[in-house]
Design a protein around this motif. Structure first.
Motif, mmCIF file in Angstrom:
data_model
loop_
_atom_site.group_PDB
_atom_site.id
_atom_site.type_symbol
_atom_site.label_atom_id
_atom_site.label_comp_id
_atom_site.label_asym_id
_atom_site.label_seq_id
_atom_site.Cartn_x
_atom_site.Cartn_y
_atom_site.Cartn_z
ATOM 1 N N ARG A 1 66.942 27.796 38.998
ATOM 2 C CA ARG A 1 65.776 26.980 39.361
ATOM 3 C C ARG A 1 66.017 25.522 39.003
ATOM 4 O O ARG A 1 65.800 24.618 39.825
ATOM 5 N N THR A 2 66.474 25.270 37.782
ATOM 6 C CA THR A 2 66.735 23.901 37.354
ATOM 7 C C THR A 2 67.804 23.249 38.210
ATOM 8 O O THR A 2 67.705 22.068 38.563
ATOM 9 N N SER A 3 68.820 24.010 38.565
ATOM 10 C CA SER A 3 69.899 23.466 39.395
ATOM 11 C C SER A 3 69.385 23.053 40.767
ATOM 12 O O SER A 3 69.783 22.002 41.299
ATOM 13 N N LEU A 4 68.508 23.854 41.357
ATOM 14 C CA LEU A 4 67.957 23.497 42.657
ATOM 15 C C LEU A 4 67.077 22.255 42.549
ATOM 16 O O LEU A 4 67.166 21.339 43.384
ATOM 17 N N PHE A 5 66.243 22.186 41.510
ATOM 18 C CA PHE A 5 65.437 20.985 41.303
ATOM 19 C C PHE A 5 66.347 19.767 41.118
ATOM 20 O O PHE A 5 66.066 18.683 41.626
ATOM 21 N N ASP A 6 67.442 19.940 40.378
ATOM 22 C CA ASP A 6 68.405 18.850 40.206
ATOM 23 C C ASP A 6 68.904 18.347 41.551
ATOM 24 O O ASP A 6 69.027 17.139 41.775
ATOM 25 N N ARG A 7 69.232 19.263 42.428
ATOM 26 C CA ARG A 7 69.762 18.871 43.741
ATOM 27 C C ARG A 7 68.741 18.083 44.534
ATOM 28 O O ARG A 7 69.071 17.093 45.195
ATOM 29 N N SER B 1 66.870 34.650 45.515
ATOM 30 C CA SER B 1 67.818 35.426 46.325
ATOM 31 C C SER B 1 68.064 34.794 47.692
ATOM 32 O O SER B 1 68.796 35.353 48.512
ATOM 33 N N SER B 2 67.466 33.635 47.948
ATOM 34 C CA SER B 2 67.688 32.959 49.235
ATOM 35 C C SER B 2 67.850 31.459 48.999
ATOM 36 O O SER B 2 67.177 30.637 49.631
ATOM 37 N N LEU B 3 68.742 31.112 48.094
ATOM 38 C CA LEU B 3 68.993 29.712 47.778
ATOM 39 C C LEU B 3 69.654 29.012 48.965
ATOM 40 O O LEU B 3 70.302 29.662 49.792
ATOM 41 N N PRO B 4 69.495 27.694 49.059
ATOM 42 C CA PRO B 4 70.131 26.984 50.175
ATOM 43 C C PRO B 4 71.642 27.191 50.161
ATOM 44 O O PRO B 4 72.269 27.226 49.090
ATOM 45 N N ARG B 5 72.228 27.329 51.348
ATOM 46 C CA ARG B 5 73.642 27.658 51.463
ATOM 47 C C ARG B 5 74.558 26.701 50.706
ATOM 48 O O ARG B 5 75.491 27.154 50.022
ATOM 49 N N PRO B 6 74.364 25.375 50.778
ATOM 50 C CA PRO B 6 75.266 24.479 50.039
ATOM 51 C C PRO B 6 75.283 24.757 48.538
ATOM 52 O O PRO B 6 76.329 24.626 47.892
ATOM 53 N N MET B 7 74.137 25.140 47.982
ATOM 54 C CA MET B 7 74.092 25.469 46.565
ATOM 55 C C MET B 7 74.712 26.837 46.316
ATOM 56 O O MET B 7 75.525 27.016 45.387
ATOM 57 N N SER C 1 79.607 30.988 41.288
ATOM 58 C CA SER C 1 80.721 31.894 41.068
ATOM 59 C C SER C 1 80.570 33.149 41.924
ATOM 60 O O SER C 1 79.460 33.512 42.338
ATOM 61 N N ALA C 2 81.676 33.827 42.185
ATOM 62 C CA ALA C 2 81.646 35.035 43.001
ATOM 63 C C ALA C 2 80.764 36.104 42.374
ATOM 64 O O ALA C 2 80.014 36.798 43.073
ATOM 65 N N SER C 3 80.802 36.220 41.053
ATOM 66 C CA SER C 3 79.988 37.240 40.384
ATOM 67 C C SER C 3 78.502 36.937 40.523
ATOM 68 O O SER C 3 77.683 37.846 40.717
ATOM 69 N N LEU C 4 78.148 35.666 40.456
ATOM 70 C CA LEU C 4 76.745 35.293 40.595
ATOM 71 C C LEU C 4 76.288 35.465 42.036
ATOM 72 O O LEU C 4 75.169 35.938 42.289
ATOM 73 N N GLN C 5 77.125 35.132 42.993
ATOM 74 C CA GLN C 5 76.791 35.362 44.399
ATOM 75 C C GLN C 5 76.569 36.850 44.665
ATOM 76 O O GLN C 5 75.643 37.233 45.392
ATOM 77 N N GLU C 6 77.399 37.669 44.063
ATOM 78 C CA GLU C 6 77.252 39.122 44.229
ATOM 79 C C GLU C 6 75.936 39.604 43.631
ATOM 80 O O GLU C 6 75.243 40.444 44.220
ATOM 81 N N MET C 7 75.577 39.075 42.471
ATOM 82 C CA MET C 7 74.319 39.455 41.850
ATOM 83 C C MET C 7 73.135 39.075 42.723
ATOM 84 O O MET C 7 72.203 39.858 42.918
#
Length: 281
Positions: free
Chosen positions: A64-70, A235-241, A246-252
């Motif tokens: 959440r914080t990362s998306l707000f940062d963007r 579970s539906s973050l913007p594609r650029p973010m 990481s691959a493990s986080l994308q999988e989660m």
């Protein structure tokens, strides 16, 4: 102060969850955010952070914080001399991550939280701390008397903890005094608010969410002319973010998307433009 660091006093524990999430994330080689300051602050606070260890919601708070940062960073790139207002700043370190040296920045929170904040942050000519409730219109006068627009308002993990009448008052105040400005906020659906006693992190603290919202379209019904610019679930973050994770986080996150859990799908991260002609452009 104690030999272990700063004591919390009456400060709400909820502000410690995202702080600890960023500190834990910073230790990872594939961190979503790089926030060494969060680690320093955690080490200085006399609190048993271990109660939050290994909780999935820590990762959610970091995302959440990362998306707000963007969203803030994009605004700073388009408007280098803009004004950013952190509504409910808590122990956020967004200024440390994003400041360009040309932006006016205001950190707003309740007096007891600001007392704690002042243990770690110092005001500068470009950054000012305001001790007030977001429902108190006086803080707006402080901002508008000292800084011009365009304005970006960030309300991260704040409004769901207010009652609906206060949320309506706050949104009306922002729309009236910051017309056309961008506002980033999170909303929690009724399925989350009614089951928060079973939440992995909230069940460990006293604060409770009070305002449930089905999404930003509901806000548009309250404020005609409000424009929804973006709305995402974890579970539906913007594609650029998403593609930088990481691959493990994308999988989660892919697993969460397949499960369509109410506690995930009803929690939305929103970017809206308040109605009216923007000031200061």
């Amino acid at each position: 102060m104690t030999e272990h660091g700063v004591r919390l006093g009456t400060v709400q524990e909820t502000l410690l969850i995202p702080l600890y999430g960023r500190a834990v994330d910073n230790r990872k080689p594939d961190a979503v955010l790089r926030d060494a300051r969060a680690e320093e602050i955690v080490a200085s606070i006399d609190y048993d952070f271990a109660r939050f260890d290994n909780l999935p919601s820590l990762t959610g708070a970091v995302l959440r914080t990362s998306l707000f940062d963007r969203w803030v960073a994009d605004f700073l790139a388009a408007h280098p001399t803009c004004t950013v207002v952190e509504i409910g700043a808590g122990l956020n370190t967004r200024y440390e991550r994003l400041d360009t040296g040309r932006t006016r920045w205001f950190d707003l929170d309740l007096p007891d939280v600001i007392d704690l904040r002042r243990s770690f942050f110092t005001d500068t000519p470009h950054r000012m701390t305001i001790a007030a409730s977001v429902t108190d219109a006086a803080w707006v006068d402080t901002v508008t008397s000292q800084a011009d627009g365009p304005y970006f308002l960030a309300a991260e993990a704040v409004l769901p903890y207010l009652v609906e009448t206060d949320v309506r008052q706050v949104l009306g105040l922002l729309a009236d005094r910051f017309p056309g400005s961008l506002l980033a906020l999170d909303t929690a659906g009724p399925g989350i608010v009614t089951t928060q006693d079973q939440h992995d992190a909230l069940s460990k603290v006293d604060a409770r969410m009070q305002w449930s919202c089905t999404g930003p379209t509901e806000l548009a019904e309250w404020l005609p002319g409000l424009t929804v610019l973006a709305s995402h679930t974890l579970s539906s973050l913007p594609r650029p973010m998403h593609d930088t994770l990481s691959a493990s986080l994308q999988e989660m996150l892919a697993g969460l998307a397949r499960q369509r859990l109410p506690q995930v799908e009803e929690y939305r991260l929103n970017l809206v433009q308040l109605p009216g002609a923007p000031d200061g452009r």
